[in-house]
Structure formats: C-alpha cells, structure tokens
Design a protein around this motif. Structure first.
Motif, PDB file in Angstrom:
ATOM      1  N   PHE A 131       3.221   2.240 -12.327  1.00 23.40           N
ATOM      2  CA  PHE A 131       3.687   3.048 -11.204  1.00 23.40           C
ATOM      3  C   PHE A 131       5.094   3.561 -11.507  1.00 23.40           C
ATOM      4  O   PHE A 131       5.998   2.778 -11.776  1.00 23.40           O
ATOM      5  CB  PHE A 131       3.683   2.208  -9.923  1.00 23.40           C
ATOM      6  CG  PHE A 131       4.007   2.974  -8.675  1.00 23.40           C
ATOM      7  CD1 PHE A 131       3.098   3.883  -8.152  1.00 23.40           C
ATOM      8  CD2 PHE A 131       5.225   2.783  -8.035  1.00 23.40           C
ATOM      9  CE1 PHE A 131       3.392   4.585  -6.984  1.00 23.40           C
ATOM     10  CE2 PHE A 131       5.526   3.481  -6.876  1.00 23.40           C
ATOM     11  CZ  PHE A 131       4.607   4.389  -6.353  1.00 23.40           C
ATOM     12  N   GLU A 132       5.258   4.887 -11.491  1.00 30.13           N
ATOM     13  CA  GLU A 132       6.544   5.531 -11.782  1.00 30.13           C
ATOM     14  C   GLU A 132       7.089   5.059 -13.132  1.00 30.13           C
ATOM     15  O   GLU A 132       8.196   4.522 -13.235  1.00 30.13           O
ATOM     16  CB  GLU A 132       7.543   5.272 -10.652  1.00 30.13           C
ATOM     17  CG  GLU A 132       7.070   5.846  -9.318  1.00 30.13           C
ATOM     18  CD  GLU A 132       8.043   5.586  -8.173  1.00 30.13           C
ATOM     19  OE1 GLU A 132       8.799   4.581  -8.243  1.00 30.13           O
ATOM     20  OE2 GLU A 132       8.055   6.374  -7.216  1.00 30.13           O
ATOM     21  N   GLU A 191       0.844  -1.187   0.000  1.00 27.51           N
ATOM     22  CA  GLU A 191       0.000   0.000   0.000  1.00 27.51           C
ATOM     23  C   GLU A 191       0.881   1.239   0.000  1.00 27.51           C
ATOM     24  O   GLU A 191       1.732   1.408   0.878  1.00 27.51           O
ATOM     25  CB  GLU A 191      -0.932   0.007   1.209  1.00 27.51           C
ATOM     26  CG  GLU A 191      -1.988   1.096   1.131  1.00 27.51           C
ATOM     27  CD  GLU A 191      -3.031   0.967   2.223  1.00 27.51           C
ATOM     28  OE1 GLU A 191      -3.946   1.813   2.258  1.00 27.51           O
ATOM     29  OE2 GLU A 191      -2.936   0.031   3.027  1.00 27.51           O
ATOM     30  N   LYS A 192       0.701   2.078  -1.015  1.00 28.86           N
ATOM     31  CA  LYS A 192       1.484   3.308  -1.138  1.00 28.86           C
ATOM     32  C   LYS A 192       0.547   4.463  -1.448  1.00 28.86           C
ATOM     33  O   LYS A 192      -0.209   4.415  -2.423  1.00 28.86           O
ATOM     34  CB  LYS A 192       2.527   3.175  -2.256  1.00 28.86           C
ATOM     35  CG  LYS A 192       3.601   2.131  -1.989  1.00 28.86           C
ATOM     36  CD  LYS A 192       4.647   2.119  -3.094  1.00 28.86           C
ATOM     37  CE  LYS A 192       5.725   1.082  -2.811  1.00 28.86           C
ATOM     38  NZ  LYS A 192       6.776   1.046  -3.862  1.00 28.86           N
ATOM     39  N   ASN A 193       0.605   5.493  -0.608  1.00 29.39           N
ATOM     40  CA  ASN A 193      -0.217   6.686  -0.809  1.00 29.39           C
ATOM     41  C   ASN A 193      -1.687   6.335  -0.990  1.00 29.39           C
ATOM     42  O   ASN A 193      -2.369   6.820  -1.889  1.00 29.39           O
ATOM     43  CB  ASN A 193       0.278   7.489  -2.025  1.00 29.39           C
ATOM     44  CG  ASN A 193       1.732   7.921  -1.884  1.00 29.39           C
ATOM     45  OD1 ASN A 193       2.174   8.246  -0.792  1.00 29.39           O
ATOM     46  ND2 ASN A 193       2.458   7.898  -2.993  1.00 29.39           N
ATOM     47  N   GLU A 194      -2.167   5.438  -0.128  1.00 25.02           N
ATOM     48  CA  GLU A 194      -3.567   5.002  -0.117  1.00 25.02           C
ATOM     49  C   GLU A 194      -3.968   4.216  -1.363  1.00 25.02           C
ATOM     50  O   GLU A 194      -5.147   4.012  -1.626  1.00 25.02           O
ATOM     51  CB  GLU A 194      -4.509   6.211   0.063  1.00 25.02           C
ATOM     52  CG  GLU A 194      -4.279   6.953   1.374  1.00 25.02           C
ATOM     53  CD  GLU A 194      -5.259   8.087   1.568  1.00 25.02           C
ATOM     54  OE1 GLU A 194      -6.039   8.370   0.627  1.00 25.02           O
ATOM     55  OE2 GLU A 194      -5.254   8.688   2.652  1.00 25.02           O
ATOM     56  N   ASN A 195      -2.987   3.771  -2.131  1.00 27.95           N
ATOM     57  CA  ASN A 195      -3.242   2.934  -3.294  1.00 27.95           C
ATOM     58  C   ASN A 195      -2.468   1.631  -3.157  1.00 27.95           C
ATOM     59  O   ASN A 195      -1.428   1.582  -2.492  1.00 27.95           O
ATOM     60  CB  ASN A 195      -2.816   3.644  -4.586  1.00 27.95           C
ATOM     61  CG  ASN A 195      -3.653   4.861  -4.880  1.00 27.95           C
ATOM     62  OD1 ASN A 195      -4.866   4.797  -4.943  1.00 27.95           O
ATOM     63  ND2 ASN A 195      -2.988   6.003  -5.058  1.00 27.95           N
ATOM     64  N   GLN A 224       0.059   0.114 -10.415  1.00 28.23           N
ATOM     65  CA  GLN A 224      -0.988   0.472  -9.473  1.00 28.23           C
ATOM     66  C   GLN A 224      -2.241  -0.302  -9.817  1.00 28.23           C
ATOM     67  O   GLN A 224      -2.595  -0.434 -10.993  1.00 28.23           O
ATOM     68  CB  GLN A 224      -1.265   1.971  -9.523  1.00 28.23           C
ATOM     69  CG  GLN A 224      -2.268   2.453  -8.479  1.00 28.23           C
ATOM     70  CD  GLN A 224      -2.334   3.965  -8.408  1.00 28.23           C
ATOM     71  OE1 GLN A 224      -1.308   4.631  -8.282  1.00 28.23           O
ATOM     72  NE2 GLN A 224      -3.540   4.505  -8.507  1.00 28.23           N
TER      73      GLN A 224
END
Length: 264
Positions: free
Chosen positions: A83-84, A30-34, A72
């Motif tokens: 992602f990125e 989980e990163k930044n609520e995603n 993501q």
C-alpha cells in the motif's frame, strides 16, 4: 492494534542453531473498500542479542527504516500488494543519510545502494514479503482453514527459493472452551532437488536421488467468539538422503491481552 511476540528457530545439523526473536504490531483498517494492514516490527534479537557485526547491524537498520509498512489484503486475507509503495521508498531515502553517517565505507555504500534498488522494484519487494515464512503464516488464505478434504498449495520453504507444491489436510479441534485449534499438515508432492532449493532455480535432468522430502505443520489458535488470532505454532522440516537438512520453527503469541487464557 494487536501485538505479538515471535520466535523463529533454524536447526541444521552440524551448524549452530539460530534463534530470532522480535515483536510485531498489526493494525487492520478498511480503506477505499479494501482492507489494509499496517505492520510494525521491533525488538529484533539474534540468539538473545542485538546483532553487533557490521553487516547484520546495517541490515537491521535498513529494515527498521521501512517500518511501519502497510499492505493491502486480498478478499481471502493474503498480502496482495504494498500500500502506497512510493512512500516506503521515500521513507528509506529520508533516513539513508543518518544511516550512512554511522555506516561508512565502500561496502556499506554498496549494501545501501542494493537495498534501495531492491525496495524500489515494486514487484521484487512484494515477492520478498510474500515469500517470507512469517508473512505466509500470519496472512494465510482463509480458505485453507475451512477445507473438508485434501488440497494442494505452494509454499516457499527456503529463503530466496521458489514455491513448491504440497498436499495438505485441515483439521479443526474444539476441545478448548476458549479457543479453536486449526491444524494444517502438508507433505511435499513436487520433485525438487536440494541443489534447486538452495540455488532458487529449476535445473533440468536432476537425479531423483537428489530430491528432498519436506513436511509443513501449522497450528492456529483463534478465539471462539471474536475469531481473533491468539497463537500460531508452525514448523517446516526438510530432509535430504533420509537425514534432516533443516528444521524451521515459528511460534507466535499474542501480547496485548494479559487476561486472555493462553494455550501454552
């Protein structure tokens, strides 16, 4: 980290069967609520051997240079975005010189230029990932698993083609004490000719006699308690003029817990 072995087979009458084996590692965070899944792919073989012809080897090296890749996930569990994405491009650029030291010549340079151009196009790169059968299977829309009646969904069933609509039904079996088996079966309901499928574009006024038939079957085995994915068995069968044109099977099995009961 969850590790799985995957075997993909392509059966096409009149041609040599193709079997691809590889290992995939999945790590969801989980990163930044995603939710972001980190994917690593390795140990790739074709018909039991590491590809040794120049183009296949170059293609494999290019693919390996990108991994691990992060994506993501949407709220429903499907791949939503890279992602990125810029880091993926930079990763390839940093490894390109090493690849070019071994794969020399104008053909190799042209291949590398095209590969870099394709991965630099964010929308195209994401579309290629989302249309890959393996990723369509491993990251299903979670709603598919809980439908109580017939439902429609579009799948890409042939490489570099377009999505085609199928009618599906879902069935869940609880006969095993360790696993739940969820079965998805679908039949094509959208007109598509073989020529359209192969070219990957729609063609006006196609003869109905040229339309294909197709069926999809997917079996998901998940742990009764943790809901973790244990195994997947899937097949896509395409018929033309009442004869099998291609059958594509994919079998995924979990590696990382030897003590876990197995369905096969």
């Amino acid at each position: 980290m969850n590790e799985y072995s995957i075997e993909e087979c392509f059966e096409q009458p009149g041609k040599e069967n193709l079997k691809f084996n590889y290992t995939i590692n999945l790590n969801i965070q989980e990163k930044n609520e995603n939710f972001v899944v980190n994917i690593d792919l390795k140990n790739f073989t074709k018909n039991g051997n590491i590809p040794d012809d120049k183009i296949s080897s170059l293609s494999l090296e290019c693919m390996k240079s990108l991994y691990p890749i992060s994506f993501q996930l949407s709220d429903n569990g499907i791949i939503d975005s890279c992602f990125e994405h810029q880091k993926v491009i930079e990763k390839f650029k940093s490894k390109r010189n090493d690849i070019e030291d071994f794969y020399i010549g104008e053909i190799s340079k042209k291949y590398l230029d095209t590969f870099e151009e394709n991965i630099s196009n964010g929308a195209y790169f994401l579309q290629q990932i989302q249309s890959n059968w393996m990723y369509q299977i491993i990251f299903p829309n979670l709603k598919w698993l809980h439908h109580k009646s017939f439902w429609n969904e579009k799948f890409i069933i042939y490489k570099n083609s377009f999505p085609i609509e199928f009618e599906f039904k879902t069935e869940s079996l609880y006969e095993d004490i360790y696993h739940v088996e969820t079965i998805l079966t679908g039949k094509i309901i959208e007109n598509c000719s073989l020529r359209e499928l192969l070219k990957g574009i729609r063609i006006e006024d196609e003869d109905p006699e040229s339309f294909i038939e197709a069926e999809i079957e997917i079996h998901y085995f998940t742990d009764r308690i943790s809901k973790q994915l244990i195994e997947v068995k899937s097949s896509v069968s395409i018929w033309f003029e009442n004869e099998l044109f291609q059958k594509h099977t994919l079998h995924l099995t979990q590696n990382n817990d030897e003590n876990l009961p197995h369905t096969t």
